[in-house]
Design an enzyme around this catalytic site. Structure first.
Site, PDB file in Angstrom:
ATOM      1  N   LYS A  66       0.821  -1.232   0.214  1.00 12.91           N
ATOM      2  CA  LYS A  66      -0.047   0.019   0.000  1.00 12.91           C
ATOM      3  C   LYS A  66       0.923   1.299  -0.006  1.00 12.91           C
ATOM      4  O   LYS A  66       1.306   1.698   1.153  1.00 12.91           O
ATOM      5  CB  LYS A  66      -0.787  -0.014   1.213  1.00 12.91           C
ATOM      6  CG  LYS A  66      -1.681   1.275   1.491  1.00 12.91           C
ATOM      7  CD  LYS A  66      -2.747   1.493   0.331  1.00 12.91           C
ATOM      8  CE  LYS A  66      -3.613   2.464   0.588  1.00 12.91           C
ATOM      9  NZ  LYS A  66      -3.101   3.898   0.594  1.00 12.91           N
ATOM     10  N   ARG A  80       1.768   0.478   4.138  1.00 11.11           N
ATOM     11  CA  ARG A  80       2.038  -0.838   4.869  1.00 11.11           C
ATOM     12  C   ARG A  80       1.987  -1.942   3.826  1.00 11.11           C
ATOM     13  O   ARG A  80       1.643  -1.512   2.451  1.00 11.11           O
ATOM     14  CB  ARG A  80       0.699  -0.901   5.769  1.00 11.11           C
ATOM     15  CG  ARG A  80      -0.531  -0.860   4.908  1.00 11.11           C
ATOM     16  CD  ARG A  80      -1.722  -0.842   5.961  1.00 11.11           C
ATOM     17  NE  ARG A  80      -2.984  -1.083   5.316  1.00 11.11           N
ATOM     18  CZ  ARG A  80      -3.767  -0.050   4.823  1.00 11.11           C
ATOM     19  NH1 ARG A  80      -3.211   1.189   4.651  1.00 11.11           N
ATOM     20  NH2 ARG A  80      -4.611  -0.337   4.156  1.00 11.11           N
ATOM     21  N   TYR A  88      -3.652  -5.428  -5.530  1.00 12.53           N
ATOM     22  CA  TYR A  88      -4.721  -4.549  -6.102  1.00 12.53           C
ATOM     23  C   TYR A  88      -5.089  -4.830  -7.311  1.00 12.53           C
ATOM     24  O   TYR A  88      -4.083  -5.323  -8.272  1.00 12.53           O
ATOM     25  CB  TYR A  88      -4.047  -3.203  -6.152  1.00 12.53           C
ATOM     26  CG  TYR A  88      -4.220  -2.361  -4.938  1.00 12.53           C
ATOM     27  CD1 TYR A  88      -5.086  -1.257  -4.874  1.00 12.53           C
ATOM     28  CD2 TYR A  88      -3.424  -2.599  -3.879  1.00 12.53           C
ATOM     29  CE1 TYR A  88      -5.398  -0.670  -3.673  1.00 12.53           C
ATOM     30  CE2 TYR A  88      -3.670  -1.828  -2.511  1.00 12.53           C
ATOM     31  CZ  TYR A  88      -4.524  -0.731  -2.500  1.00 12.53           C
ATOM     32  OH  TYR A  88      -4.773  -0.131  -1.395  1.00 12.53           O
ATOM     33  N   TYR A  92      -4.039   2.360  -9.018  1.00  6.04           N
ATOM     34  CA  TYR A  92      -4.797   2.901  -8.224  1.00  6.04           C
ATOM     35  C   TYR A  92      -3.947   4.297  -7.603  1.00  6.04           C
ATOM     36  O   TYR A  92      -2.797   4.133  -7.511  1.00  6.04           O
ATOM     37  CB  TYR A  92      -4.895   2.056  -6.783  1.00  6.04           C
ATOM     38  CG  TYR A  92      -5.877   2.953  -5.727  1.00  6.04           C
ATOM     39  CD1 TYR A  92      -7.224   2.850  -5.828  1.00  6.04           C
ATOM     40  CD2 TYR A  92      -5.133   3.555  -4.723  1.00  6.04           C
ATOM     41  CE1 TYR A  92      -7.870   3.216  -4.700  1.00  6.04           C
ATOM     42  CE2 TYR A  92      -5.970   4.081  -3.685  1.00  6.04           C
ATOM     43  CZ  TYR A  92      -7.411   3.954  -3.759  1.00  6.04           C
ATOM     44  OH  TYR A  92      -8.101   4.639  -2.648  1.00  6.04           O
ATOM     45  N   ASP A 102     -12.298  13.828   3.433  1.00  9.09           N
ATOM     46  CA  ASP A 102     -11.225  13.439   4.430  1.00  9.09           C
ATOM     47  C   ASP A 102      -9.984  14.005   4.310  1.00  9.09           C
ATOM     48  O   ASP A 102      -8.921  13.563   4.735  1.00  9.09           O
ATOM     49  CB  ASP A 102     -11.069  11.723   4.006  1.00  9.09           C
ATOM     50  CG  ASP A 102     -10.790  11.566   2.441  1.00  9.09           C
ATOM     51  OD1 ASP A 102     -10.419  12.710   1.744  1.00  9.09           O
ATOM     52  OD2 ASP A 102     -10.690  10.393   2.215  1.00  9.09           O
ATOM     53  N   ASP A 107      -9.658   9.695  -4.895  1.00 11.57           N
ATOM     54  CA  ASP A 107      -9.004   8.392  -5.164  1.00 11.57           C
ATOM     55  C   ASP A 107      -9.714   8.021  -6.662  1.00 11.57           C
ATOM     56  O   ASP A 107     -10.656   7.863  -6.882  1.00 11.57           O
ATOM     57  CB  ASP A 107      -9.395   7.284  -4.086  1.00 11.57           C
ATOM     58  CG  ASP A 107      -8.757   7.592  -3.171  1.00 11.57           C
ATOM     59  OD1 ASP A 107      -7.745   8.108  -2.942  1.00 11.57           O
ATOM     60  OD2 ASP A 107      -9.386   7.193  -1.883  1.00 11.57           O
ATOM     61  N   ASP A 139     -15.761   7.399   1.720  1.00 12.14           N
ATOM     62  CA  ASP A 139     -14.320   7.548   0.907  1.00 12.14           C
ATOM     63  C   ASP A 139     -14.668   6.549  -0.574  1.00 12.14           C
ATOM     64  O   ASP A 139     -14.255   5.663  -0.917  1.00 12.14           O
ATOM     65  CB  ASP A 139     -13.476   6.341   1.766  1.00 12.14           C
ATOM     66  CG  ASP A 139     -12.002   6.348   1.238  1.00 12.14           C
ATOM     67  OD1 ASP A 139     -11.690   7.247   0.423  1.00 12.14           O
ATOM     68  OD2 ASP A 139     -11.475   5.339   1.402  1.00 12.14           O
ATOM     69  N   TYR A 176      -9.834  -6.240   1.643  1.00 16.96           N
ATOM     70  CA  TYR A 176      -8.457  -5.899   1.837  1.00 16.96           C
ATOM     71  C   TYR A 176      -8.242  -5.333   3.220  1.00 16.96           C
ATOM     72  O   TYR A 176      -7.046  -5.436   3.879  1.00 16.96           O
ATOM     73  CB  TYR A 176      -7.920  -5.081   0.756  1.00 16.96           C
ATOM     74  CG  TYR A 176      -8.292  -3.535   1.033  1.00 16.96           C
ATOM     75  CD1 TYR A 176      -7.378  -2.625   0.750  1.00 16.96           C
ATOM     76  CD2 TYR A 176      -9.581  -3.243   1.125  1.00 16.96           C
ATOM     77  CE1 TYR A 176      -7.347  -1.111   0.996  1.00 16.96           C
ATOM     78  CE2 TYR A 176      -9.723  -1.666   1.317  1.00 16.96           C
ATOM     79  CZ  TYR A 176      -8.685  -0.816   1.285  1.00 16.96           C
ATOM     80  OH  TYR A 176      -9.007   0.611   1.312  1.00 16.96           O
TER      81      TYR A 176
END
Length: 216
Positions: A66, A80, A88, A92, A102, A107, A139, A176
């Site tokens: 990540k 992490r 994935y 991304y 946020d 994203d 999100d 995930y």
């Protein structure tokens, strides 16, 4: 008696004519006061936004690491390694010059043929929106295709994707974070028009944020 012909010192000539200019360039770069470009703020979103826009890739397709943007430096850092045995499903990243509730940029998941290295940017085309709740907070993710990939650039709406592809995407985001005991809920995918609205809203929030900071 004929005097011997002196052979030039090639090593000395190479040092004089090659190394010296190189050293000057190195010293110049060390003393120059410059600021590296920040991918969130310095990269333009593109004239086609909110339909077609630039996207900075943080995580390559097939990665279990990540990566994410370090907002202070603009570098891509390792956040992490995923706790679950999943990777994935697609490249991304985030859309520059956008802002969500946020306090992060918008994203985006980009469907295309090949994995892209973290830190690169590409042109993406929004085809849908995946509403998501991560630990009680909104999100949402933009679903897009690479605008310059001949296999996917003709897609215009998420309903054109095979149902199994959408099921894979949904399952990844639902699973995930499970081994971290974090709850993620994915709602029904929404069409391209909702993605355009979400991107435009995040562009407006970013513009308001910049204006507010300039007033300070």
């Amino acid at each position: 008696m004929t005097q011997p012909i002196e052979t030039p010192n090639k090593a000395l000539d190479y040092h004089q004519y090659s190394h010296a200019p190189l050293n000057e360039r190195i010293l110049s770069s060390l003393t120059r006061r410059s600021i590296a470009a920040h991918p969130w703020h310095d990269l333009e979103i593109g004239p086609g936004a909110p339909t077609v826009f630039n996207c900075v890739v943080e995580i390559s397709r097939g990665s279990k690491v990540k990566y994410e943007l370090d907002k202070k430096t603009g570098l891509i850092k390792v956040d992490r390694v995923l706790y679950s045995s999943v990777v994935y499903p697609h490249n991304y990243g985030f859309i520059p010059r956008t802002l969500c509730e946020d306090n992060d940029p918008m994203d985006v998941l980009v469907i295309m043929q090949e994995p892209v290295l973290p830190g690169c940017f590409l042109r993406a085309k929004a085809i849908g929106l995946m509403p998501m709740i991560d630990q009680g907070e909104k999100d949402d993710k933009i679903i897009a295709v690479c605008a310059d990939d001949p296999e996917y650039r003709h897609y215009t709406d998420i309903k054109e994707l095979p149902p199994h592809r959408l099921a894979e995407i949904r399952r990844f985001f639902e699973d995930y974070k499970k081994n971290e005991n974090k709850e993620v809920a994915v709602n029904d995918f929404l069409p391209a028009s909702d993605a355009y609205e979400a991107i435009q809203h995040s562009m407006n929030l970013y513009a308001d944020y910049i204006v507010e900071n300039l007033r300070r």
